[in-house]
Design a protein around this motif. Structure first.
Motif, PDB file in Angstrom:
ATOM      1  N   GLY A   1       0.192  13.623 -22.711  1.00  0.00           N
ATOM      2  CA  GLY A   1       1.535  14.187 -22.674  1.00  0.00           C
ATOM      3  C   GLY A   1       1.899  14.775 -21.327  1.00  0.00           C
ATOM      4  O   GLY A   1       2.921  15.445 -21.189  1.00  0.00           O
ATOM      5  N   ASN A   2       1.086  14.533 -20.325  1.00  0.00           N
ATOM      6  CA  ASN A   2       1.327  15.087 -18.992  1.00  0.00           C
ATOM      7  C   ASN A   2       1.599  13.931 -18.040  1.00  0.00           C
ATOM      8  O   ASN A   2       0.679  13.389 -17.432  1.00  0.00           O
ATOM      9  CB  ASN A   2       0.097  15.899 -18.543  1.00  0.00           C
ATOM     10  CG  ASN A   2       0.351  16.645 -17.261  1.00  0.00           C
ATOM     11  OD1 ASN A   2       1.495  16.795 -16.838  1.00  0.00           O
ATOM     12  ND2 ASN A   2      -0.712  17.098 -16.629  1.00  0.00           N
ATOM     13  N   TYR A   3       2.871  13.564 -17.903  1.00  0.00           N
ATOM     14  CA  TYR A   3       3.243  12.404 -17.102  1.00  0.00           C
ATOM     15  C   TYR A   3       3.506  12.809 -15.661  1.00  0.00           C
ATOM     16  O   TYR A   3       4.027  13.900 -15.394  1.00  0.00           O
ATOM     17  CB  TYR A   3       4.485  11.732 -17.684  1.00  0.00           C
ATOM     18  CG  TYR A   3       4.334  11.386 -19.143  1.00  0.00           C
ATOM     19  CD1 TYR A   3       3.387  10.462 -19.556  1.00  0.00           C
ATOM     20  CD2 TYR A   3       5.116  12.000 -20.115  1.00  0.00           C
ATOM     21  CE1 TYR A   3       3.235  10.147 -20.895  1.00  0.00           C
ATOM     22  CE2 TYR A   3       4.962  11.684 -21.448  1.00  0.00           C
ATOM     23  CZ  TYR A   3       4.023  10.753 -21.830  1.00  0.00           C
ATOM     24  OH  TYR A   3       3.868  10.436 -23.143  1.00  0.00           O
ATOM     25  N   ASN A   4       3.193  11.895 -14.731  1.00  0.00           N
ATOM     26  CA  ASN A   4       3.483  12.188 -13.326  1.00  0.00           C
ATOM     27  C   ASN A   4       4.983  12.058 -13.075  1.00  0.00           C
ATOM     28  O   ASN A   4       5.734  11.559 -13.914  1.00  0.00           O
ATOM     29  CB  ASN A   4       2.642  11.318 -12.385  1.00  0.00           C
ATOM     30  CG  ASN A   4       3.023   9.853 -12.427  1.00  0.00           C
ATOM     31  OD1 ASN A   4       4.180   9.490 -12.562  1.00  0.00           O
ATOM     32  ND2 ASN A   4       2.029   8.988 -12.309  1.00  0.00           N
ATOM     33  N   ASN A   5       5.413  12.498 -11.914  1.00  0.00           N
ATOM     34  CA  ASN A   5       6.851  12.523 -11.593  1.00  0.00           C
ATOM     35  C   ASN A   5       7.466  11.130 -11.560  1.00  0.00           C
ATOM     36  O   ASN A   5       8.634  10.961 -11.910  1.00  0.00           O
ATOM     37  CB  ASN A   5       7.090  13.249 -10.270  1.00  0.00           C
ATOM     38  CG  ASN A   5       6.928  14.752 -10.423  1.00  0.00           C
ATOM     39  OD1 ASN A   5       7.117  15.291 -11.518  1.00  0.00           O
ATOM     40  ND2 ASN A   5       6.581  15.418  -9.355  1.00  0.00           N
ATOM     41  N   ASN A   6       6.699  10.113 -11.134  1.00  0.00           N
ATOM     42  CA  ASN A   6       7.241   8.752 -11.109  1.00  0.00           C
ATOM     43  C   ASN A   6       7.618   8.280 -12.513  1.00  0.00           C
ATOM     44  O   ASN A   6       8.652   7.654 -12.707  1.00  0.00           O
ATOM     45  CB  ASN A   6       6.232   7.779 -10.481  1.00  0.00           C
ATOM     46  CG  ASN A   6       6.046   8.028  -9.002  1.00  0.00           C
ATOM     47  OD1 ASN A   6       6.932   8.538  -8.331  1.00  0.00           O
ATOM     48  ND2 ASN A   6       4.880   7.672  -8.489  1.00  0.00           N
ATOM     49  N   VAL A   7       6.768   8.594 -13.480  1.00  0.00           N
ATOM     50  CA  VAL A   7       7.055   8.232 -14.867  1.00  0.00           C
ATOM     51  C   VAL A   7       8.282   8.998 -15.354  1.00  0.00           C
ATOM     52  O   VAL A   7       9.207   8.421 -15.933  1.00  0.00           O
ATOM     53  CB  VAL A   7       5.839   8.508 -15.782  1.00  0.00           C
ATOM     54  CG1 VAL A   7       6.216   8.359 -17.252  1.00  0.00           C
ATOM     55  CG2 VAL A   7       4.684   7.588 -15.440  1.00  0.00           C
ATOM     56  N   LYS A   8       8.310  10.292 -15.115  1.00  0.00           N
ATOM     57  CA  LYS A   8       9.453  11.121 -15.547  1.00  0.00           C
ATOM     58  C   LYS A   8      10.748  10.631 -14.929  1.00  0.00           C
ATOM     59  O   LYS A   8      11.777  10.511 -15.604  1.00  0.00           O
ATOM     60  CB  LYS A   8       9.212  12.578 -15.180  1.00  0.00           C
ATOM     61  CG  LYS A   8       8.110  13.242 -15.978  1.00  0.00           C
ATOM     62  CD  LYS A   8       7.887  14.661 -15.493  1.00  0.00           C
ATOM     63  CE  LYS A   8       6.690  15.294 -16.150  1.00  0.00           C
ATOM     64  NZ  LYS A   8       6.408  16.630 -15.598  1.00  0.00           N
ATOM     65  N   ASN A   9      10.727  10.352 -13.623  1.00  0.00           N
ATOM     66  CA  ASN A   9      11.942   9.898 -12.929  1.00  0.00           C
ATOM     67  C   ASN A   9      12.423   8.543 -13.436  1.00  0.00           C
ATOM     68  O   ASN A   9      13.616   8.317 -13.559  1.00  0.00           O
ATOM     69  CB  ASN A   9      11.700   9.825 -11.423  1.00  0.00           C
ATOM     70  CG  ASN A   9      11.511  11.199 -10.818  1.00  0.00           C
ATOM     71  OD1 ASN A   9      11.927  12.206 -11.372  1.00  0.00           O
ATOM     72  ND2 ASN A   9      10.843  11.244  -9.665  1.00  0.00           N
ATOM     73  N   CYS A  10      11.478   7.665 -13.742  1.00  0.00           N
ATOM     74  CA  CYS A  10      11.842   6.339 -14.222  1.00  0.00           C
ATOM     75  C   CYS A  10      12.592   6.399 -15.549  1.00  0.00           C
ATOM     76  O   CYS A  10      13.586   5.702 -15.753  1.00  0.00           O
ATOM     77  CB  CYS A  10      10.599   5.474 -14.364  1.00  0.00           C
ATOM     78  SG  CYS A  10      10.920   3.798 -14.966  1.00  0.00           S
TER      79      CYS A  10
END
Length: 163
Positions: free
Chosen positions: A151-160
Motif C-alpha cells: 500500500g506504499n506506492y512511489n510517486n511515479n505510480v501515484k502521479n500516473c
C-alpha cells in the motif's frame, strides 16, 4: 518488439481469457435471472388483476394461476439466485488469483519494454490514455500490482493514476 509479442501472445491471451470467463458467466446468469423474474412478475400481475375484468370466469382465473405457478416452478428462481450468490462468493474468493493473473499480464508487458528497449526512457510512448502514455501506464500499473499489499506506492505510480 514484434518477435516478443508473437512469443508471448499465447500466454497473454490465455491470461485474458481466464479473467473474462467467470465475469461473463456471472453476467449471463444475472441476465437470465432478471428475464425470468420479469416474466414471473408479469404473470403475477396478470393473476392478481383478474378481478378488474368484468367478464372473467373461474376457469380463466384457474388457468392464470396454473400458468404462473408452472412458470415459477420451471424457472427455479431460488436456485438461480443461489447460483449467483455462489458465483459471487467464488469470484471474491478468487480475488487473489485474479490479481496474480492481472499482475502476470502486466509483467509480460513490462518485460517486453525491458527486453526490447532496456527501460521506459528508450521506449516509444505508444497511445495516450487520457493524459498518460501507454508505456507509462504499463510500467506504473505493474509496479502498483507488485507493491499492492504494501500500500506504499512511489510517486511515479501515484502521479500516473491520480489524473
Amino acid at each position: 518488439m514484434i518477435n516478443y509479442l508473437n512469443d508471448t501472445e499465447y500466454a497473454s491471451k490465455t491470461l485474458f481469457d481466464a479473467l473474462k470467463s467467470e465475469f461473463h458467466r456471472l453476467e449471463n446468469l444475472k441476465a437470465e435471472l432478471l428475464s425470468k423474474k420479469d416474466r414471473l412478475k408479469h404473470l403475477q400481475w396478470d393473476f392478481s388483476t383478474y378481478d378488474q375484468i368484468e367478464d372473467y370466469n373461474e376457469l380463466q382465473l384457474q388457468h392464470k394461476f396454473v400458468t404462473m405457478a408452472k412458470f415459477a416452478q420451471d424457472a427455479n428462481i431460488p436456485k438461480l439466485e443461489q447460483d449467483i450468490s455462489d458465483l459471487k462468493t467464488s469470484i471474491i474468493n478468487k480475488e487473489l488469483s485474479y490479481q496474480a493473473i492481472g499482475m502476470s499480464i502486466l509483467q509480460i508487458a513490462k518485460q517486453g519494454i525491458s527486453k526490447v528497449y532496456g527501460n521506459p526512457a528508450h521506449c516509444p510512448d505508444g497511445r495516450i490514455l487520457t493524459t498518460q502514455s501507454l508505456k507509462n501506464v504499463i510500467w506504473q500499473a505493474r509496479n502498483q500490482s507488485i507493491h499492492h499489499e504494501e500500500g506504499n506506492y512511489n510517486n511515479n505510480v501515484k502521479n500516473c493514476f491520480s489524473d
